[in-house]
Design a protein around this motif. Sequence first.
Motif, PDB file in Angstrom:
ATOM      1  N   SER A 160     -16.760  17.587  31.851  1.00 31.84           N
ATOM      2  CA  SER A 160     -16.279  18.877  32.344  1.00 31.84           C
ATOM      3  C   SER A 160     -16.334  19.941  31.258  1.00 31.84           C
ATOM      4  O   SER A 160     -16.641  21.112  31.531  1.00 31.84           O
ATOM      5  CB  SER A 160     -14.848  18.738  32.880  1.00 31.84           C
ATOM      6  OG  SER A 160     -14.811  17.858  33.992  1.00 31.84           O
ATOM      7  N   GLU A 161     -16.046  19.549  30.012  1.00 32.34           N
ATOM      8  CA  GLU A 161     -16.114  20.501  28.900  1.00 32.34           C
ATOM      9  C   GLU A 161     -17.549  20.984  28.691  1.00 32.34           C
ATOM     10  O   GLU A 161     -17.793  22.168  28.442  1.00 32.34           O
ATOM     11  CB  GLU A 161     -15.582  19.853  27.619  1.00 32.34           C
ATOM     12  CG  GLU A 161     -14.082  19.607  27.613  1.00 32.34           C
ATOM     13  CD  GLU A 161     -13.686  18.322  28.347  1.00 32.34           C
ATOM     14  OE1 GLU A 161     -14.574  17.688  28.961  1.00 32.34           O
ATOM     15  OE2 GLU A 161     -12.491  17.970  28.313  1.00 32.34           O
ATOM     16  N   ARG A 172     -24.735  27.256  36.844  1.00 33.79           N
ATOM     17  CA  ARG A 172     -23.835  27.214  38.003  1.00 33.79           C
ATOM     18  C   ARG A 172     -23.205  25.848  38.223  1.00 33.79           C
ATOM     19  O   ARG A 172     -23.867  24.818  38.115  1.00 33.79           O
ATOM     20  CB  ARG A 172     -24.605  27.615  39.266  1.00 33.79           C
ATOM     21  CG  ARG A 172     -25.122  29.043  39.232  1.00 33.79           C
ATOM     22  CD  ARG A 172     -25.914  29.355  40.479  1.00 33.79           C
ATOM     23  NE  ARG A 172     -26.350  30.738  40.489  1.00 33.79           N
ATOM     24  CZ  ARG A 172     -27.081  31.290  41.461  1.00 33.79           C
ATOM     25  NH1 ARG A 172     -27.453  30.543  42.498  1.00 33.79           N
ATOM     26  NH2 ARG A 172     -27.435  32.554  41.403  1.00 33.79           N
ATOM     27  N   LEU A 173     -21.927  25.871  38.565  1.00 33.23           N
ATOM     28  CA  LEU A 173     -21.206  24.659  38.928  1.00 33.23           C
ATOM     29  C   LEU A 173     -21.416  24.369  40.416  1.00 33.23           C
ATOM     30  O   LEU A 173     -21.410  25.279  41.239  1.00 33.23           O
ATOM     31  CB  LEU A 173     -19.712  24.831  38.657  1.00 33.23           C
ATOM     32  CG  LEU A 173     -18.807  23.689  39.137  1.00 33.23           C
ATOM     33  CD1 LEU A 173     -19.001  22.450  38.263  1.00 33.23           C
ATOM     34  CD2 LEU A 173     -17.343  24.122  39.127  1.00 33.23           C
ATOM     35  N   VAL A 174     -21.594  23.092  40.743  1.00 29.91           N
ATOM     36  CA  VAL A 174     -21.652  22.661  42.142  1.00 29.91           C
ATOM     37  C   VAL A 174     -20.419  21.827  42.478  1.00 29.91           C
ATOM     38  O   VAL A 174     -19.754  22.064  43.487  1.00 29.91           O
ATOM     39  CB  VAL A 174     -22.940  21.855  42.424  1.00 29.91           C
ATOM     40  CG1 VAL A 174     -22.950  21.333  43.865  1.00 29.91           C
ATOM     41  CG2 VAL A 174     -24.175  22.722  42.174  1.00 29.91           C
ATOM     42  N   ALA A 175     -20.098  20.862  41.625  1.00 32.67           N
ATOM     43  CA  ALA A 175     -18.916  20.023  41.871  1.00 32.67           C
ATOM     44  C   ALA A 175     -18.448  19.393  40.570  1.00 32.67           C
ATOM     45  O   ALA A 175     -19.266  19.056  39.704  1.00 32.67           O
ATOM     46  CB  ALA A 175     -19.232  18.938  42.898  1.00 32.67           C
ATOM     47  N   ASP A 176     -17.147  19.215  40.455  1.00 33.89           N
ATOM     48  CA  ASP A 176     -16.563  18.562  39.292  1.00 33.89           C
ATOM     49  C   ASP A 176     -15.722  17.377  39.746  1.00 33.89           C
ATOM     50  O   ASP A 176     -15.089  17.420  40.801  1.00 33.89           O
ATOM     51  CB  ASP A 176     -15.687  19.549  38.504  1.00 33.89           C
ATOM     52  CG  ASP A 176     -15.028  18.907  37.300  1.00 33.89           C
ATOM     53  OD1 ASP A 176     -15.722  18.183  36.561  1.00 33.89           O
ATOM     54  OD2 ASP A 176     -13.820  19.125  37.096  1.00 33.89           O
ATOM     55  N   ALA A 202     -11.845  20.935  36.112  1.00 29.88           N
ATOM     56  CA  ALA A 202     -10.658  20.450  35.424  1.00 29.88           C
ATOM     57  C   ALA A 202     -10.965  20.195  33.957  1.00 29.88           C
ATOM     58  O   ALA A 202     -11.883  19.424  33.637  1.00 29.88           O
ATOM     59  CB  ALA A 202     -10.155  19.169  36.085  1.00 29.88           C
ATOM     60  N   LEU A 203     -10.227  20.858  33.074  1.00 26.45           N
ATOM     61  CA  LEU A 203     -10.421  20.705  31.634  1.00 26.45           C
ATOM     62  C   LEU A 203      -9.179  20.081  31.014  1.00 26.45           C
ATOM     63  O   LEU A 203      -8.064  20.597  31.192  1.00 26.45           O
ATOM     64  CB  LEU A 203     -10.699  22.063  30.978  1.00 26.45           C
ATOM     65  CG  LEU A 203     -11.975  22.793  31.423  1.00 26.45           C
ATOM     66  CD1 LEU A 203     -12.040  24.161  30.762  1.00 26.45           C
ATOM     67  CD2 LEU A 203     -13.205  21.975  31.087  1.00 26.45           C
ATOM     68  N   ASN A 210     -10.467  27.931  38.383  1.00 24.23           N
ATOM     69  CA  ASN A 210     -11.312  28.346  39.492  1.00 24.23           C
ATOM     70  C   ASN A 210     -12.459  29.140  38.876  1.00 24.23           C
ATOM     71  O   ASN A 210     -12.278  30.266  38.421  1.00 24.23           O
ATOM     72  CB  ASN A 210     -10.547  29.206  40.499  1.00 24.23           C
ATOM     73  CG  ASN A 210     -11.373  29.546  41.723  1.00 24.23           C
ATOM     74  OD1 ASN A 210     -12.505  30.012  41.620  1.00 24.23           O
ATOM     75  ND2 ASN A 210     -10.809  29.306  42.896  1.00 24.23           N
ATOM     76  N   ILE A 211     -13.627  28.520  38.847  1.00 19.56           N
ATOM     77  CA  ILE A 211     -14.779  29.097  38.162  1.00 19.56           C
ATOM     78  C   ILE A 211     -15.195  30.437  38.749  1.00 19.56           C
ATOM     79  O   ILE A 211     -15.603  31.358  38.026  1.00 19.56           O
ATOM     80  CB  ILE A 211     -15.957  28.105  38.183  1.00 19.56           C
ATOM     81  CG1 ILE A 211     -15.642  26.898  37.303  1.00 19.56           C
ATOM     82  CG2 ILE A 211     -17.252  28.763  37.734  1.00 19.56           C
ATOM     83  CD1 ILE A 211     -15.359  27.249  35.853  1.00 19.56           C
ATOM     84  N   VAL A 212     -15.066  30.591  40.043  1.00 20.23           N
ATOM     85  CA  VAL A 212     -15.445  31.852  40.688  1.00 20.23           C
ATOM     86  C   VAL A 212     -14.506  32.974  40.253  1.00 20.23           C
ATOM     87  O   VAL A 212     -14.945  34.112  40.026  1.00 20.23           O
ATOM     88  CB  VAL A 212     -15.447  31.699  42.223  1.00 20.23           C
ATOM     89  CG1 VAL A 212     -15.638  33.049  42.900  1.00 20.23           C
ATOM     90  CG2 VAL A 212     -16.548  30.733  42.650  1.00 20.23           C
TER      91      VAL A 212
END
Length: 306
Positions: A160-161, A172-176, A202-203, A210-212
């Motif tokens: 995640s980091e 771009r993030l799709v899923a974590d 989650a870090l 919330n990345i957005v």
Amino acid sequence: MKTISVERISKELSLEILAGADSLDRKVSKNKSHRPGLEFIGYFDFFPTERVQVLGLTEINYLKSLSVEERKQRIGNIVNYHPPCFIVTRGQEELTYLEQYCNQENIPLLRTNDSTYEFIAKLDAYLGRALAEEIAVPGVCLNVFGIGILLRGESGIGKSETAYTLIGRGHRLVADDIVVLRKLSHRTILGTHNEMNKEFLALRSVGLLNIVRVYGRKAFQDETRIALDIELTKWGDNELNNDLELKTEYTSYMGVEIPHIKIQLQPGRDVAGLIEAAANSWYLKQQGYSAAEEFIHRTENYNGNE
């Protein structure tokens, strides 16, 4: 077997309900629609009764050309097989006779303003995704330079980091945490979120982001085709690979082979940069270019000129 309700299809594709409103819970299990043609003239040997039935101009105009008794018989023959639903395209009207039979047999009758071919393409694409075989795997899914990457590794290794660093670089993030993989074909795996983790990252020691909200809409992508499976591993002193080009390894997901590479972690290594390099290398290989082959070719020419 996965199924999807007619009601969900209706909402997703913004369809108008003409009849059978009380039967929208009927299930669809096939990812291809069907246009009844031969069935209207009485040939049912290969009638795919479990598919959504689409009625375009050709089908509706044919029904309108029949006498009342003929139309009643032709429609009745098909309705008796109880397909999941009928969808009329191009906003066609004067369908009272069809509405009557669908209400009588509790079969939803829906309508769209789209052209027949446009709508079938849209419907089949949607059903293909909604009904695709899927699994959930732990990891992170990203789109790097337009290339879908599944990032895996042991818990706490820094997936995640690393994803956060890549997002900060414009990817771009799709899923974590949990990535949903859907098999669209024997060659295509789609990576997406499970709705619950949509837009979240989650870090450890920081918490949920919330990345957005942090980076804007451009930092998130709903789904991506998986091109690379990258595994983050602990540094191994006896496992360094110094070959000019490693032999391609693969990971299989639902029978689809995805190129797999390992990136060993060590303090000071730019892991995000290595992932960008891996994405660029994969892209160039798809274009038929190999840096290793070019280097070997230069070496051979250099030795031959000595």
